[in-house]
Scaffold this motif. Structure first.
Motif, mmCIF file in Angstrom:
data_model
loop_
_atom_site.group_PDB
_atom_site.id
_atom_site.type_symbol
_atom_site.label_atom_id
_atom_site.label_comp_id
_atom_site.label_asym_id
_atom_site.label_seq_id
_atom_site.Cartn_x
_atom_site.Cartn_y
_atom_site.Cartn_z
ATOM 1 N N THR A 1 0.828 -1.214 0.000
ATOM 2 C CA THR A 1 0.000 0.000 0.000
ATOM 3 C C THR A 1 0.857 1.257 0.000
ATOM 4 N N LEU A 2 1.982 1.204 0.681
ATOM 5 C CA LEU A 2 2.877 2.362 0.698
ATOM 6 C C LEU A 2 3.464 2.624 -0.691
ATOM 7 N N VAL A 3 3.874 1.544 -1.370
ATOM 8 C CA VAL A 3 4.426 1.681 -2.721
ATOM 9 C C VAL A 3 3.376 2.264 -3.659
ATOM 10 N N LEU A 4 2.160 1.762 -3.570
ATOM 11 C CA LEU A 4 1.075 2.257 -4.429
ATOM 12 C C LEU A 4 0.818 3.734 -4.219
ATOM 13 N N CYS A 5 0.631 4.108 -2.968
ATOM 14 C CA CYS A 5 0.289 5.496 -2.663
ATOM 15 C C CYS A 5 1.397 6.446 -3.103
ATOM 16 N N LEU A 6 2.631 6.033 -2.896
ATOM 17 C CA LEU A 6 3.767 6.873 -3.292
ATOM 18 C C LEU A 6 3.786 7.107 -4.791
ATOM 19 N N HIS A 7 3.506 6.058 -5.570
ATOM 20 C CA HIS A 7 3.553 6.190 -7.019
ATOM 21 C C HIS A 7 2.349 6.935 -7.576
ATOM 22 N N ASP A 8 1.282 6.992 -6.818
ATOM 23 C CA ASP A 8 0.105 7.738 -7.276
ATOM 24 C C ASP A 8 0.249 9.245 -7.077
ATOM 25 N N ALA A 9 1.245 9.649 -6.298
ATOM 26 C CA ALA A 9 1.323 11.041 -5.881
ATOM 27 C C ALA A 9 1.558 12.020 -7.026
ATOM 28 N N VAL B 1 7.482 16.907 -7.821
ATOM 29 C CA VAL B 1 6.870 15.857 -7.003
ATOM 30 C C VAL B 1 7.429 14.490 -7.393
ATOM 31 N N PHE B 2 7.591 14.280 -8.694
ATOM 32 C CA PHE B 2 8.119 12.993 -9.164
ATOM 33 C C PHE B 2 9.509 12.746 -8.606
ATOM 34 N N VAL B 3 10.376 13.736 -8.699
ATOM 35 C CA VAL B 3 11.753 13.565 -8.235
ATOM 36 C C VAL B 3 11.790 13.361 -6.723
ATOM 37 N N VAL B 4 11.009 14.146 -5.987
ATOM 38 C CA VAL B 4 11.022 14.024 -4.522
ATOM 39 C C VAL B 4 10.517 12.650 -4.085
ATOM 40 N N THR B 5 9.423 12.188 -4.695
ATOM 41 C CA THR B 5 8.850 10.914 -4.267
ATOM 42 C C THR B 5 9.669 9.726 -4.749
ATOM 43 N N ARG B 6 10.190 9.780 -5.982
ATOM 44 C CA ARG B 6 10.876 8.618 -6.545
ATOM 45 C C ARG B 6 12.353 8.547 -6.174
ATOM 46 N N LEU B 7 12.987 9.698 -5.967
ATOM 47 C CA LEU B 7 14.408 9.688 -5.628
ATOM 48 C C LEU B 7 14.680 10.000 -4.162
ATOM 49 N N GLY B 8 13.670 10.476 -3.454
ATOM 50 C CA GLY B 8 13.839 10.783 -2.043
ATOM 51 C C GLY B 8 13.074 9.825 -1.154
ATOM 52 N N ILE B 9 11.752 9.930 -1.198
ATOM 53 C CA ILE B 9 10.923 9.130 -0.293
ATOM 54 C C ILE B 9 11.030 7.648 -0.595
ATOM 55 N N TYR B 10 11.004 7.283 -1.883
ATOM 56 C CA TYR B 10 11.035 5.854 -2.228
ATOM 57 C C TYR B 10 12.287 5.149 -1.701
ATOM 58 N N PRO B 11 13.499 5.626 -1.978
ATOM 59 C CA PRO B 11 14.667 4.883 -1.482
ATOM 60 C C PRO B 11 14.856 4.974 0.029
ATOM 61 N N PHE B 12 14.572 6.149 0.617
ATOM 62 C CA PHE B 12 14.868 6.333 2.040
ATOM 63 C C PHE B 12 13.727 5.899 2.956
ATOM 64 N N TRP B 13 12.572 5.629 2.375
ATOM 65 C CA TRP B 13 11.427 5.200 3.181
ATOM 66 C C TRP B 13 11.017 3.782 2.810
ATOM 67 N N HIS C 1 13.442 4.773 -11.884
ATOM 68 C CA HIS C 1 13.104 6.084 -11.329
ATOM 69 C C HIS C 1 14.201 7.110 -11.644
ATOM 70 N N VAL C 2 15.439 6.669 -11.519
ATOM 71 C CA VAL C 2 16.562 7.582 -11.796
ATOM 72 C C VAL C 2 16.540 8.016 -13.259
ATOM 73 N N ILE C 3 16.323 7.054 -14.149
ATOM 74 C CA ILE C 3 16.302 7.371 -15.581
ATOM 75 C C ILE C 3 15.153 8.304 -15.910
ATOM 76 N N TRP C 4 13.955 7.974 -15.430
ATOM 77 C CA TRP C 4 12.789 8.815 -15.724
ATOM 78 C C TRP C 4 12.952 10.211 -15.129
ATOM 79 N N SER C 5 13.500 10.273 -13.917
ATOM 80 C CA SER C 5 13.670 11.577 -13.271
ATOM 81 C C SER C 5 14.612 12.464 -14.072
#
Length: 361
Positions: A210-218, A248-260, A293-297
């Motif tokens: 659920t966390l992965v889903l919500c993060l990617h929907d942001a 938002v994409f960069v913060v969620t995919r390169l920040g929150i996703y790896p560190f959370w 995520h890195v490539i897309w960002s």
């Protein structure tokens, strides 16, 4: 013979659903047969519910695009007419269908001699013919409005239920008493997904799923909002929304996703329940996703940077993720040799802008 086949199928089935692959040590499928918090644990057969659910969502989409999105598009001045139609020409049509949609210089020169046409005129014909197969702006507006509405609703839905979930604030809770956890909260959300979510559902990694889903929907609904503004020719609003989406994409995919997310799936889960066979596969897929995520960002940030520098992110004639992956023409703000602007397709990667650009001025 029949006995041997049945035996082989039995071995294959046993290997496919091996408890030692899917579940931690000292846990069996039989342990998940009982009720979980009064609701029951996930079952692999629940995945079959995806098919009637998908049919229902598709029906809702058709009604939404017909009775809500289309009137909105017409209200903001988007017409239903398609692109300029290429004139009928049997020889060029045969080359287009049977040989190539993008003739090289040598083929263009050969066609020029054969037809006694100027090379630029032939290039123009192929450009118009390619554009002719693309959906009109009205259709793309309706598709983007549906995705915007769907992504926004799903994201709000996820936030609404995860807000009160303890694992939303403390990811260590994802592994508390695993795999004996309740799954009801995001059951419907899981049915709308594939890939990693199907995996997480089968072995009951529902909380972290659920966390992965919500993060990617942001960020998804912000991209669709930018496209809606683009199709409606609200250029400044489009640029603003796209830059917000990029941030938002960069913060969620390169920040929150790896560190959370990755922190809990790699380290907290190792500490609390320990690794097992499917644990390696699950985290391997998540790490591959991080590489993407890195490539897309990078690609998205490059487009957003040019938007800030040049003050314009031009027309997106993007084909959807399930359609075009071939190279498209790049739009310019000046007229093309045949007096008609070409168009650019920005390929979608994981639902986002890919390697080719939103056409630039």
């Amino acid at each position: 013979m029949a006995t041997a086949v049945a035996g082989s199928l039995g071995l294959l089935w046993g290997w496919l659903w091996s408890e030692r692959f899917w579940l931690p040590q000292n846990v069996s499928w039989a342990d998940l047969e009982g009720p979980g918090d009064g609701y029951g644990y996930p079952r692999a057969r629940h995945i079959l519910s995806v098919f009637p659910l998908a049919a229902g969502v598709f029906s809702v989409r058709l009604l939404f695009e017909r009775f809500i999105a289309k009137p909105c598009a017409l209200h903001v001045g988007i017409q239903g007419s398609g692109p300029y139609q290429a004139q009928t020409h049997a020889i060029l049509e045969k080359v287009f269908i049977s040989v190539t949609k993008y003739p090289d210089e040598k083929r263009l020169e050969g066609l020029s001699k054969q037809l006694d046409w100027d090379v630029r005129k032939i290039q123009c014909w192929f450009r118009h013919r390619r554009n002719q197969d693309k959906p009109p702006t009205l259709t793309k507006f309706c598709e983007s409005m549906w995705r915007f509405t769907f992504y926004l609703c799903i994201f709000c839905y996820g936030i609404r239920f995860l807000w009160s979930a303890p694992w939303f604030w403390d990811t260590r809770q994802c592994w508390d008493s695993y795999p004996y956890q309740d799954f009801l909260i995001m059951f419907v959300h899981h049915l709308a997904t594939i890939g990693l979510i199907t995996f997480s559902y089968i072995n009951n990694m529902v909380r972290v799923g659920t966390l992965v889903l919500c993060l990617h929907d942001a960020s998804d609904f912000l991209l669709e909002a930018a496209k809606l503004a683009n199709y409606a020719k609200y250029q400044r609003l489009c640029d603003t929304l796209f830059v917000i989406f990029s941030a938002v994409f960069v913060v969620t995919r390169l920040g929150i996703y790896p560190f959370w997310i990755l922190n809990t799936t790699l380290f907290e889960s190792w500490e609390i329940i320990g690794p097992y066979a499917s644990w390696w596969l699950f985290n391997g897929l998540l790490l591959i996703l991080q590489v993407l995520h890195v490539i897309w960002s990078y690609l998205i940030a490059r487009i957003a940077f040019k938007a800030l520098i040049r003050g314009k992110v031009s027309k997106d004639d993007r084909s959807d993720v399930e359609s075009s992956s071939e190279e498209e023409d790049v739009t310019t703000s000046t007229k093309s040799p045949c007096g008609h602007s070409s168009s650019n397709g920005a390929n979608r990667v994981n639902g986002h802008m890919g390697g080719s650009y939103w056409a630039e001025e």
